[in-house]
Design a protein around this motif. Structure first.
Motif, PDB file in Angstrom:
ATOM      1  N   TRP A 135      68.560  22.942   2.626  1.00  0.00           N
ATOM      2  CA  TRP A 135      68.705  24.379   2.412  1.00  0.00           C
ATOM      3  C   TRP A 135      68.317  25.180   3.651  1.00  0.00           C
ATOM      4  O   TRP A 135      68.916  26.218   3.940  1.00  0.00           O
ATOM      5  CB  TRP A 135      67.904  24.833   1.184  1.00  0.00           C
ATOM      6  CG  TRP A 135      68.679  24.650  -0.080  1.00  0.00           C
ATOM      7  CD1 TRP A 135      68.413  23.797  -1.108  1.00  0.00           C
ATOM      8  CD2 TRP A 135      69.896  25.320  -0.442  1.00  0.00           C
ATOM      9  NE1 TRP A 135      69.376  23.880  -2.077  1.00  0.00           N
ATOM     10  CE2 TRP A 135      70.296  24.817  -1.699  1.00  0.00           C
ATOM     11  CE3 TRP A 135      70.680  26.290   0.171  1.00  0.00           C
ATOM     12  CZ2 TRP A 135      71.448  25.259  -2.346  1.00  0.00           C
ATOM     13  CZ3 TRP A 135      71.824  26.733  -0.478  1.00  0.00           C
ATOM     14  CH2 TRP A 135      72.196  26.222  -1.712  1.00  0.00           C
ATOM     15  N   GLU A 136      67.357  24.701   4.399  1.00  0.00           N
ATOM     16  CA  GLU A 136      67.031  25.379   5.662  1.00  0.00           C
ATOM     17  C   GLU A 136      68.233  25.369   6.595  1.00  0.00           C
ATOM     18  O   GLU A 136      68.574  26.395   7.211  1.00  0.00           O
ATOM     19  CB  GLU A 136      65.826  24.698   6.319  1.00  0.00           C
ATOM     20  CG  GLU A 136      64.509  24.949   5.599  1.00  0.00           C
ATOM     21  CD  GLU A 136      63.357  24.112   6.127  1.00  0.00           C
ATOM     22  OE1 GLU A 136      62.199  24.470   5.877  1.00  0.00           O
ATOM     23  OE2 GLU A 136      63.628  23.072   6.790  1.00  0.00           O
ATOM     24  N   ALA A 137      68.891  24.206   6.694  1.00  0.00           N
ATOM     25  CA  ALA A 137      70.064  24.096   7.568  1.00  0.00           C
ATOM     26  C   ALA A 137      71.229  24.919   7.025  1.00  0.00           C
ATOM     27  O   ALA A 137      71.988  25.524   7.800  1.00  0.00           O
ATOM     28  CB  ALA A 137      70.471  22.623   7.699  1.00  0.00           C
ATOM     29  N   ILE A 138      71.398  24.962   5.700  1.00  0.00           N
ATOM     30  CA  ILE A 138      72.507  25.706   5.102  1.00  0.00           C
ATOM     31  C   ILE A 138      72.338  27.206   5.344  1.00  0.00           C
ATOM     32  O   ILE A 138      73.301  27.911   5.678  1.00  0.00           O
ATOM     33  CB  ILE A 138      72.608  25.381   3.601  1.00  0.00           C
ATOM     34  CG1 ILE A 138      73.064  23.930   3.396  1.00  0.00           C
ATOM     35  CG2 ILE A 138      73.588  26.328   2.915  1.00  0.00           C
ATOM     36  CD1 ILE A 138      72.890  23.424   1.972  1.00  0.00           C
ATOM     37  N   VAL A 139      71.113  27.715   5.171  1.00  0.00           N
ATOM     38  CA  VAL A 139      70.861  29.136   5.434  1.00  0.00           C
ATOM     39  C   VAL A 139      71.130  29.463   6.900  1.00  0.00           C
ATOM     40  O   VAL A 139      71.751  30.488   7.228  1.00  0.00           O
ATOM     41  CB  VAL A 139      69.428  29.524   5.023  1.00  0.00           C
ATOM     42  CG1 VAL A 139      69.059  30.914   5.559  1.00  0.00           C
ATOM     43  CG2 VAL A 139      69.296  29.500   3.501  1.00  0.00           C
ATOM     44  N   ASP A 140      70.696  28.593   7.782  1.00  0.00           N
ATOM     45  CA  ASP A 140      70.975  28.805   9.213  1.00  0.00           C
ATOM     46  C   ASP A 140      72.481  28.834   9.467  1.00  0.00           C
ATOM     47  O   ASP A 140      72.967  29.606  10.304  1.00  0.00           O
ATOM     48  CB  ASP A 140      70.321  27.706  10.051  1.00  0.00           C
ATOM     49  CG  ASP A 140      68.825  27.922  10.234  1.00  0.00           C
ATOM     50  OD1 ASP A 140      68.351  29.043   9.964  1.00  0.00           O
ATOM     51  OD2 ASP A 140      68.133  26.974  10.642  1.00  0.00           O
ATOM     52  N   SER A 141      73.231  27.993   8.744  1.00  0.00           N
ATOM     53  CA  SER A 141      74.685  27.946   8.954  1.00  0.00           C
ATOM     54  C   SER A 141      75.329  29.280   8.575  1.00  0.00           C
ATOM     55  O   SER A 141      76.278  29.728   9.230  1.00  0.00           O
ATOM     56  CB  SER A 141      75.307  26.797   8.152  1.00  0.00           C
ATOM     57  OG  SER A 141      75.395  27.101   6.769  1.00  0.00           O
TER      58      SER A 141
END
Length: 428
Positions: free
Chosen positions: A98-104
């Motif tokens: 989820w951290e990576a998805i939000v950054d995306s």
């Protein structure tokens, strides 16, 4: 109707990517143009199918091969967590995803407004778990595709997304939701702060996307859908019955041993192939059995030596062409593997490791279309027993035939294309 442009934006994974390819092919058969908005590492996938693709940076820009290696390393670094129950993956794998998805989503907002202005799509279809504000705000109908498990659209009466829980485990549902919200809260607050910068309202805790007011397409087939407390409105939510794409033909090669034995297909997807020790264990088991097996080992061909004569490995298979020819499948619960087995009426043993694979594994078992198996905690005897049941259970075989006939009659690709083009016709 004059030719219109339909833009597809799947997340950077082969399941959603290839599902959107199938729909895009059907859109073009209706005389329209399909283009892709793409993570830079997937541009070549869409171009390989003959589509125009526009790269959208979803992270710090890097060469495509480096991007592919990033996700491979990400998954392989979490292999120890694959031994954990889904609820125990929340504060490690799920949190980092989820951290990576939000950054995306933040990165995409830099590129998307300019790209959309340039290609001027008439409809945008996005297959992701997070809102890209520029798509919602562009001013044309936008469609949400849910190619993951159906419970991505939450309902209090069904298991929470990613939980892999039984429909009857209400206490487990509450515990999972509580832990998920506790772990995800700081990430969610960060996302809401980003939404505020784009003029969007905040989402409730735990929610990162919304249903489209225009149209929502669910890949799940209706025979395995959940009984919801609040049924989905068919004017906005449509099931695509698997929506299986066409791929290159495949001829099963000759085996040196067990040439007439039941044929299995084993695949944990492109990223799950990094779990080479598990695949080696399955290969060893098959090597001592009466079966034959085709095994997808991804980019790890060099990791395998002294293969038994009843096992053939490849780095990739045209899966929709392979599955119709086998007797049973062992897979990771990815959306394409899950739906393709149902579409072609093949029993499956699902050994999930992350994300909605857990939900699909439970759903296969609860609906009587195969078995859920722990990924590591099994004996040879238990696995053989499941395989034999897949091959001999007449009740399961009849159920699979019925589900397969339902899905194939629906023609999900064409249905999706008609629904998408209908948005433009209705607008006109």
């Amino acid at each position: 109707m004059s030719q219109k442009t339909f833009a597809f934006f799947p997340e950077a994974a082969f399941g959603p990517a290839l599902n959107s390819v199938g729909i895009a092919q059907a859109v073009e058969r209706l005389g329209h143009k399909a283009v892709f908005l793409s993570d830079p590492g997937f541009v070549g996938v869409y171009e390989g199918y003959g589509f125009e693709a526009h790269p959208v940076n979803l992270s710090e820009p890097m060469p495509p091969e480096q991007m592919a290696k990033f996700w491979e390393d990400f998954i392989n670094g979490h292999i120890p967590n694959f031994r954990k129950a889904p609820i125990d993956q929340i504060d490690n794998y799920v949190k980092e995803c989820w951290e990576a998805i939000v950054d995306s989503a933040k990165w995409a907002q830099k590129d998307l407004p300019g790209i959309l202005a340039r290609i001027q799509p008439d409809v945008i279809a996005v297959d992701n778990v997070i809102l890209f504000p520029a798509i919602k705000q562009f001013g044309v109908p936008w469609v949400r595709i849910i190619s993951c498990s159906e419970n991505e659209i939450e309902d209090d009466a069904i298991p929470p997304h990613l939980s892999g829980m039984s429909v009857d485990d209400k206490e487990g549902h509450a515990a999972f939701r509580k832990k998920f919200n506790e772990v995800i809260k700081p990430i969610h607050e960060d996302f809401n702060a980003f939404l505020a910068t784009t003029g969007e309202d905040p989402y409730p805790l735990g929610q990162f996307f919304e249903a489209s007011p225009y149209l929502n397409l669910l890949l799940y087939p209706e025979p395995v859908t959940y009984d919801r407390a609040e049924p989905l409105d068919p004017r906005r939510f449509q099931y695509l019955e698997g929506c299986v794409r066409q791929d290159d033909p495949y001829e099963v090669p000759a085996f040196k041993r067990n040439s007439d034995g039941p044929l299995l297909y084993i695949s944990f997807g492109s990223l799950g192939a990094g779990d080479t020790e598990l695949l080696k264990r399955l290969i060893s088991l098959i090597g001592k059995s009466r079966y034959r097996a085709l095994v997808n080992v991804g980019d790890y061909m060099d990791a395998y030596e002294d293969l038994p004569d009843n096992v053939i490995i490849q780095s990739w298979y045209p899966q929709p062409s392979v599955i119709p020819q086998v007797d049973a499948v062992i897979h990771h619960g990815g959306n394409n593997s899950f739906t393709e087995c149902l579409y072609f009426g093949k029993p499956a043993i699902v050994m999930a490791y992350v994300w909605d694979g857990h939900d699909n594994a439970m759903r296969v078992q609860e609906t009587g279309h195969g078995f859920r198996s722990d990924r590591y905690d099994w004996t040879d005897e238990e696995m053989i027993e499941k395989i034999e049941a897949c091959l001999t259970d007449e009740t399961m075989a009849a159920r699979l035939r019925k589900t397969s006939a339902h899905m194939q009659a629906a023609n999900g690709q064409e249905k999706a294309a008609r629904l998408l083009t209908g948005l433009v016709e209705n607008k006109a």
